[in-house]
Structure formats: structure tokens, C-alpha cells
Scaffold this motif. Sequence first.
Motif, PDB file in Angstrom:
ATOM      1  N   GLY A  39       0.842  -1.179   0.000  1.00 15.12           N
ATOM      2  CA  GLY A  39       0.000   0.000   0.000  1.00 15.12           C
ATOM      3  C   GLY A  39       0.884   1.238   0.000  1.00 15.12           C
ATOM      4  O   GLY A  39       2.107   1.137   0.130  1.00 15.12           O
ATOM      5  N   SER A  41       2.076   4.374   1.840  1.00 18.87           N
ATOM      6  CA  SER A  41       2.088   5.026   3.158  1.00 18.87           C
ATOM      7  C   SER A  41       1.966   6.540   3.048  1.00 18.87           C
ATOM      8  O   SER A  41       1.661   7.214   4.035  1.00 18.87           O
ATOM      9  N   VAL A  44      -1.476   7.595   3.999  1.00 19.50           N
ATOM     10  CA  VAL A  44      -1.930   7.273   5.354  1.00 19.50           C
ATOM     11  C   VAL A  44      -2.048   8.561   6.156  1.00 19.50           C
ATOM     12  O   VAL A  44      -1.226   9.470   6.029  1.00 19.50           O
ATOM     13  N   ASP A  48      -6.049   6.868  10.974  1.00 21.43           N
ATOM     14  CA  ASP A  48      -6.419   5.715  10.146  1.00 21.43           C
ATOM     15  C   ASP A  48      -6.267   4.419  10.939  1.00 21.43           C
ATOM     16  O   ASP A  48      -5.298   4.238  11.694  1.00 21.43           O
ATOM     17  N   TRP A  49      -7.199   3.497  10.724  1.00 16.83           N
ATOM     18  CA  TRP A  49      -7.103   2.187  11.360  1.00 16.83           C
ATOM     19  C   TRP A  49      -6.048   1.333  10.660  1.00 16.83           C
ATOM     20  O   TRP A  49      -5.894   1.389   9.439  1.00 16.83           O
ATOM     21  N   ILE A  50      -5.313   0.547  11.466  1.00 16.70           N
ATOM     22  CA  ILE A  50      -4.301  -0.370  10.930  1.00 16.70           C
ATOM     23  C   ILE A  50      -4.357  -1.692  11.700  1.00 16.70           C
ATOM     24  O   ILE A  50      -4.916  -1.778  12.803  1.00 16.70           O
ATOM     25  N   THR A  99       2.440  -4.076   8.722  1.00 23.33           N
ATOM     26  CA  THR A  99       1.365  -3.220   9.195  1.00 23.33           C
ATOM     27  C   THR A  99       0.422  -3.005   8.013  1.00 23.33           C
ATOM     28  O   THR A  99       0.839  -2.495   6.970  1.00 23.33           O
ATOM     29  N   ASN A 101      -3.172  -1.620   6.082  1.00 24.17           N
ATOM     30  CA  ASN A 101      -4.301  -0.704   6.101  1.00 24.17           C
ATOM     31  C   ASN A 101      -5.590  -1.522   6.004  1.00 24.17           C
ATOM     32  O   ASN A 101      -5.562  -2.761   5.954  1.00 24.17           O
ATOM     33  N   MET A 102      -6.720  -0.863   5.956  1.00 27.08           N
ATOM     34  CA  MET A 102      -7.985  -1.581   5.971  1.00 27.08           C
ATOM     35  C   MET A 102      -8.335  -2.225   4.627  1.00 27.08           C
ATOM     36  O   MET A 102      -9.331  -2.942   4.513  1.00 27.08           O
ATOM     37  N   ASP A 103      -7.494  -2.020   3.619  1.00 29.06           N
ATOM     38  CA  ASP A 103      -7.647  -2.716   2.341  1.00 29.06           C
ATOM     39  C   ASP A 103      -6.752  -3.950   2.265  1.00 29.06           C
ATOM     40  O   ASP A 103      -6.653  -4.580   1.209  1.00 29.06           O
ATOM     41  N   VAL A 107       1.373  -1.156   4.544  1.00 28.46           N
ATOM     42  CA  VAL A 107       1.788   0.246   4.535  1.00 28.46           C
ATOM     43  C   VAL A 107       2.982   0.494   5.454  1.00 28.46           C
ATOM     44  O   VAL A 107       3.490   1.613   5.540  1.00 28.46           O
TER      45      VAL A 107
END
Length: 205
Positions: A39, A41, A44, A48-50, A99, A101-103, A107
Motif C-alpha cells: 500500500g 504510506s 496514510v 487511520d485504522w491499521i 502493518t 491498512n484496511m484494504d 503500509v
Amino acid sequence: IALADGTELTARVIGSDESTDVAVIQVTSPHPLPAVGWGDSRVVEVGDWILAAGNPFGLGGSVTAGIVSAMGRDLGAGPFDNFLQLDAPINPGNSGGPTFNMDGQVVGMTTAIVSPSGGSVGIGFAIPSEIIRPVVAELRAKGHVDRGWLGVALRDSDDTPGRTVIAAVEANSPALRAGLRPGDEVVGVNGDAIDGSRALIRAVA
């Protein structure tokens, strides 16, 4: 390398980069292995949720959730410090884990914690993917990383926040040959604005 199903594979080191704490290893598997994608970064944002995955205290395949608490943290670990700060629980054994991301994109790579007790207190750090990706690509291609060198000592401007001033120029350096002199103020590199000496060091490298 021990996989989740118990399979063990022999790995060899393709290359490593001490400055960013990144290494690339290679395994040969009799069957295709699943993979995750990168992803960006740079998109970001704080809040943001991780998800952080790893092997805390040897508990393989653990995942914890949290948010990005801050960005651009300098821990004094090296010249390219630009960590994402996370509040997801991270403990010894998480280092090197992804780490997400929500996809489901990577990231960052968890690398450090701040803790008086040695366990998680909600202050962890990850190397952002924007730093890891080019390092990984160069390690895969050449087995090592070559970086640009300007040959200057820097200080941040006292008059203009975010500006960088040349404090000294090394003999026989590219900077000297290009005509840079102590007291010169650097405002950009290749047309891109530079915000502080750390940003200049990363851009030249």
C-alpha cells in the motif's frame, strides 16, 4: 522459514540495508505461496485504522488492531528515520511484521516500541512502505543499496521554519564542484520543495 501450516523452508539472504533495517530473503517452495501487496504510506493519515501482524513472544500469526497515532517520527535510529507511530499492541517478536491498512495492503513494517516495562504500552513504530519499497527493489536487483552523496553538513534555518542551510561543504565533494557554499539555503531538490534537513538527506540519498 516456518509457515503457518508447519512447513519449514530454507531461506537465503539476497541483501540487507543497515541504514533502514530492511533485508530481503528468498525461499524456494514446491507450491505457490500466498502473498500480500504494498500500500502507499504517503496517503496514510493520523487516525487511520491499521492491523499489525507478527509473532509476539513466539505466538505466531497474531494480529492486533489500532490507529496511526503520529507520522514522521525520528527515533534517532538512523538518517532516514520517518516512522509511523502506532497504538496497536506491539511486543517483542512483532518486529519485521507487516502493518496493514484496511484494504489489506502493507503500509509499513513494525520495527520498534517505546516501553519502560518491555511490553506494549501503546507506543509502537513502523517503517513506512514508501521507504521500504525502493530499498526492497534495489536489494532484489543488486543485493545492496547505493545512495546519493552531496558532501555537506546541514542545519535548519533560524529565520525560516522548514528551510535548510548549508553549514559546511566537504573538500572534493559533489556539492563543492556544483558551487554550493556555507550559508546557502536549500529550498528544493529537482523542483520538489524540501521541508527541513532530514527531508533533504532522504531526497539526496
